[in-house]
Motif scaffolding. Structure first.
Motif, PDB file in Angstrom:
ATOM      1  N   GLU A  60       0.851  -1.197   0.000  1.00 55.28           N
ATOM      2  CA  GLU A  60       0.000   0.000   0.000  1.00 55.28           C
ATOM      3  C   GLU A  60       0.887   1.247   0.000  1.00 55.28           C
ATOM      4  O   GLU A  60       2.052   1.200   0.386  1.00 55.28           O
ATOM      5  CB  GLU A  60      -0.895  -0.002   1.248  1.00 55.28           C
ATOM      6  N   LYS A  61       0.317   2.383  -0.395  1.00 52.29           N
ATOM      7  CA  LYS A  61       1.057   3.643  -0.405  1.00 52.29           C
ATOM      8  C   LYS A  61       1.533   4.028   0.990  1.00 52.29           C
ATOM      9  O   LYS A  61       2.562   4.658   1.144  1.00 52.29           O
ATOM     10  CB  LYS A  61       0.198   4.760  -0.994  1.00 52.29           C
ATOM     11  N   ASN A  62       0.790   3.619   2.005  1.00 52.11           N
ATOM     12  CA  ASN A  62       1.166   3.952   3.380  1.00 52.11           C
ATOM     13  C   ASN A  62       2.207   2.976   3.943  1.00 52.11           C
ATOM     14  O   ASN A  62       2.541   3.035   5.120  1.00 52.11           O
ATOM     15  CB  ASN A  62      -0.062   3.989   4.286  1.00 52.11           C
ATOM     16  N   GLY A  63       2.725   2.077   3.107  1.00 49.14           N
ATOM     17  CA  GLY A  63       3.762   1.145   3.527  1.00 49.14           C
ATOM     18  C   GLY A  63       3.247  -0.176   4.062  1.00 49.14           C
ATOM     19  O   GLY A  63       4.030  -1.084   4.314  1.00 49.14           O
ATOM     20  N   VAL A  64       1.935  -0.304   4.237  1.00 50.67           N
ATOM     21  CA  VAL A  64       1.367  -1.550   4.727  1.00 50.67           C
ATOM     22  C   VAL A  64       1.486  -2.605   3.634  1.00 50.67           C
ATOM     23  O   VAL A  64       1.176  -2.353   2.473  1.00 50.67           O
ATOM     24  CB  VAL A  64      -0.109  -1.374   5.149  1.00 50.67           C
ATOM     25  N   GLN A  65       1.934  -3.772   4.010  1.00 53.57           N
ATOM     26  CA  GLN A  65       2.060  -4.883   3.066  1.00 53.57           C
ATOM     27  C   GLN A  65       0.891  -5.828   3.263  1.00 53.57           C
ATOM     28  O   GLN A  65       0.579  -6.215   4.380  1.00 53.57           O
ATOM     29  CB  GLN A  65       3.376  -5.615   3.322  1.00 53.57           C
ATOM     30  N   VAL A  66       0.245  -6.209   2.185  1.00 50.03           N
ATOM     31  CA  VAL A  66      -0.816  -7.214   2.211  1.00 50.03           C
ATOM     32  C   VAL A  66      -0.195  -8.515   1.721  1.00 50.03           C
ATOM     33  O   VAL A  66       0.303  -8.580   0.607  1.00 50.03           O
ATOM     34  CB  VAL A  66      -2.005  -6.811   1.318  1.00 50.03           C
ATOM     35  N   GLY A  67      -0.211  -9.546   2.579  1.00 47.38           N
ATOM     36  CA  GLY A  67       0.372 -10.845   2.261  1.00 47.38           C
ATOM     37  C   GLY A  67       1.879 -10.835   2.397  1.00 47.38           C
ATOM     38  O   GLY A  67       2.486  -9.768   2.336  1.00 47.38           O
ATOM     39  N   PRO A  68       2.477 -12.005   2.596  1.00 44.59           N
ATOM     40  CA  PRO A  68       1.853 -13.217   3.068  1.00 44.59           C
ATOM     41  C   PRO A  68       1.106 -12.956   4.376  1.00 44.59           C
ATOM     42  O   PRO A  68       1.335 -11.946   5.029  1.00 44.59           O
ATOM     43  CB  PRO A  68       2.999 -14.204   3.264  1.00 44.59           C
ATOM     44  N   HIS A  69       0.272 -13.879   4.762  1.00 44.92           N
ATOM     45  CA  HIS A  69      -0.687 -13.625   5.831  1.00 44.92           C
ATOM     46  C   HIS A  69      -0.304 -14.329   7.128  1.00 44.92           C
ATOM     47  O   HIS A  69      -0.194 -15.553   7.170  1.00 44.92           O
ATOM     48  CB  HIS A  69      -2.083 -14.062   5.384  1.00 44.92           C
ATOM     49  N   GLY A  70      -0.119 -13.520   8.181  1.00 47.12           N
ATOM     50  CA  GLY A  70       0.123 -14.082   9.493  1.00 47.12           C
ATOM     51  C   GLY A  70      -1.147 -14.727  10.015  1.00 47.12           C
ATOM     52  O   GLY A  70      -2.249 -14.308   9.666  1.00 47.12           O
ATOM     53  N   PHE A  71      -1.001 -15.753  10.819  1.00 51.25           N
ATOM     54  CA  PHE A  71      -2.168 -16.297  11.504  1.00 51.25           C
ATOM     55  C   PHE A  71      -1.749 -16.951  12.796  1.00 51.25           C
ATOM     56  O   PHE A  71      -0.617 -17.427  12.930  1.00 51.25           O
ATOM     57  CB  PHE A  71      -3.028 -17.172  10.595  1.00 51.25           C
TER      58      PHE A  71
END
Length: 167
Positions: A60-71
């Protein structure tokens, strides 16, 4: 030979030795669905997870990464969606019965890597018994777990939740 442990007689799993999870999705991953199964074995627990509808990897532009997914296993067996902006907060924090730093919680699991929205994994842990986790929940997060940020690994928003029930 699979399932062979010296000096331990083999016995098939009993219902009390098995648990399951059926995941509920959130507005952050509305197509996510899947299951998880726990099998008590002589030296620990064999864990199987299969999900589909995982969001694709992106930064994301705000630096948040989507994936891989923690659980992880969470402390409460409650999967209320709430307002949908911060889903499944009702599940509480990470299950941490020994008050260990994050990365060493018994319910810290490997990340789920999405393969065109699907993930399937089998792993083994000796950190708990199946009977210890009945009634807790499992949360799938939007981002990867860093296994060191305290108290929960900075894995981001909760995109799916399921309650651990006896099979």
């Amino acid at each position: 030979m699979y399932g062979y442990y010296p000096n331990v007689p083999y016995r098939p799993a009993q219902a009390a030795d098995e648990a399951k999870v059926t995941f509920l999705s959130s507005p952050l991953a509305p197509d996510l669905k899947g299951i998880m199964q726990f099998y008590q074995r002589p030296y620990g627990v064999e864990v199987f997870v299969q999900v589909e509808g995982l969001p694709p990897f992106k930064k994301e532009k705000n630096g948040v990464q989507v994936g891989p997914h923690g659980f992880h296993i969470h402390e409460k067996g409650v999967c209320e969606l709430g307002d949908g902006k911060e889903p499944f907060k009702s599940a509480g924090g990470h299950w941490n019965p020994n008050q260990q730093p994050h990365g060493n919680h018994p319910g810290d699991f490997p990340v789920l890597f999405s393969n065109h929205g699907r993930a399937r994994m089998i792993f083994f842990t000796d950190r708990f018994k199946v009977e210890d986790i009945i009634g807790k929940s499992v949360i799938i997060h939007q981002s990867p777990d860093d296994y060191r940020s305290q108290p929960a690994g900075n894995a981001g928003k909760r995109i799916a939740c399921g309650i651990i029930e006896k099979s």
